[in-house]
Scaffold this motif. Sequence first.
Motif, PDB file in Angstrom:
ATOM      1  N   TYR A 157     -39.230 -65.461  41.173  1.00 50.54           N
ATOM      2  CA  TYR A 157     -37.589 -65.604  40.880  1.00 50.54           C
ATOM      3  C   TYR A 157     -37.187 -66.839  40.749  1.00 50.54           C
ATOM      4  O   TYR A 157     -36.095 -67.258  39.919  1.00 50.54           O
ATOM      5  CB  TYR A 157     -36.992 -64.794  42.064  1.00 50.54           C
ATOM      6  CG  TYR A 157     -37.560 -63.257  41.883  1.00 50.54           C
ATOM      7  CD1 TYR A 157     -37.153 -62.455  40.875  1.00 50.54           C
ATOM      8  CD2 TYR A 157     -38.246 -62.773  42.960  1.00 50.54           C
ATOM      9  CE1 TYR A 157     -37.682 -61.042  40.912  1.00 50.54           C
ATOM     10  CE2 TYR A 157     -38.435 -61.453  43.194  1.00 50.54           C
ATOM     11  CZ  TYR A 157     -38.212 -60.630  42.027  1.00 50.54           C
ATOM     12  OH  TYR A 157     -38.784 -59.311  42.093  1.00 50.54           O
TER      13      TYR A 157
ATOM     14  N   LEU B 196     -37.926 -67.902  37.173  1.00 50.02           N
ATOM     15  CA  LEU B 196     -36.842 -67.467  36.254  1.00 50.02           C
ATOM     16  C   LEU B 196     -35.420 -68.041  36.376  1.00 50.02           C
ATOM     17  O   LEU B 196     -34.951 -68.135  35.478  1.00 50.02           O
ATOM     18  CB  LEU B 196     -36.823 -65.626  36.506  1.00 50.02           C
ATOM     19  CG  LEU B 196     -38.123 -64.994  36.406  1.00 50.02           C
ATOM     20  CD1 LEU B 196     -37.978 -63.822  36.519  1.00 50.02           C
ATOM     21  CD2 LEU B 196     -38.737 -65.276  34.757  1.00 50.02           C
TER      22      LEU B 196
ATOM     23  N   ASN C 198     -35.612 -66.774  29.849  1.00 46.99           N
ATOM     24  CA  ASN C 198     -36.375 -66.216  28.944  1.00 46.99           C
ATOM     25  C   ASN C 198     -36.599 -66.946  27.910  1.00 46.99           C
ATOM     26  O   ASN C 198     -35.860 -67.760  27.165  1.00 46.99           O
ATOM     27  CB  ASN C 198     -35.564 -64.847  28.547  1.00 46.99           C
ATOM     28  CG  ASN C 198     -36.403 -63.961  27.800  1.00 46.99           C
ATOM     29  OD1 ASN C 198     -37.474 -63.237  28.233  1.00 46.99           O
ATOM     30  ND2 ASN C 198     -36.002 -63.798  26.522  1.00 46.99           N
TER      31      ASN C 198
ATOM     32  N   CYS D 202     -39.437 -61.776  31.699  1.00 50.70           N
ATOM     33  CA  CYS D 202     -38.256 -62.005  32.456  1.00 50.70           C
ATOM     34  C   CYS D 202     -37.670 -60.578  32.440  1.00 50.70           C
ATOM     35  O   CYS D 202     -37.290 -59.918  31.291  1.00 50.70           O
ATOM     36  CB  CYS D 202     -37.190 -62.857  31.819  1.00 50.70           C
ATOM     37  SG  CYS D 202     -35.798 -62.928  32.923  1.00 50.70           S
TER      38      CYS D 202
END
Length: 227
Positions: free
Chosen positions: A46, A49, A54, A65
């Motif tokens: 996480y 991300l 993305n 993602c």
Amino acid sequence: MFAAPSYVAQIEKKYPAPPACRIHFDENDIQRFEKELGLSLPSDFYDYLKIYGNGSFDDYFYIWCPFWESGTKGFLSYTTQAEENYHYLEKSNQDFIQARGFSPQLDCRFADDALVVVNGNPQNATFLRTEKIDRYTRSKILAFGDHYPYDFYPNKNGLLCFGRTDDDDFFVRIHGTRTSIVLYSEGYYEFDMGITEFIYGFLTQTIQLPMQNENNTDWHFVPYTNV
């Protein structure tokens, strides 16, 4: 979600993330995703991300993602596709070796700083190649070969696809609150490391493998605006 060491700061320092690639998600989104998944993932996934969102590195290196339009279903579709390819190759490999009387897998072993690979049967072994493996990579390798020893998510310790290149698939295996990473291409390597340590090692070639990305370390991140 469980705590895991993060290499995101090292990744971002070397490969700055364009502001346009960032997407918003919070703890509630993570909890909702993991409930749908039925599995807790490491926190460094996480972390990555939140910075890179993305997109891909040069339309070649992708991390999936789940906080995007395709959601959990889209995220899991990559594991489904990879499993189908895996079993197709597994059957093709079995047919090949059975027709020629070979052993069911290559015999791979370390010799000094080299990975020696042979193929054949006990009566007729054939030397195939020697692959250079640096000390750091060797220290991280848990398993390697060209056979098909793994189960897939949602089986226990099954492979969950979290990314790929045009040539390789990346999987995470969850062992309680530990992870290992499996890179599958023409063969497989399983590493004792987390997701972002693997991403950093692959992009910078801290992890050195013979078939890896043609010695490229000059990556640029490309954000995607839709799927």
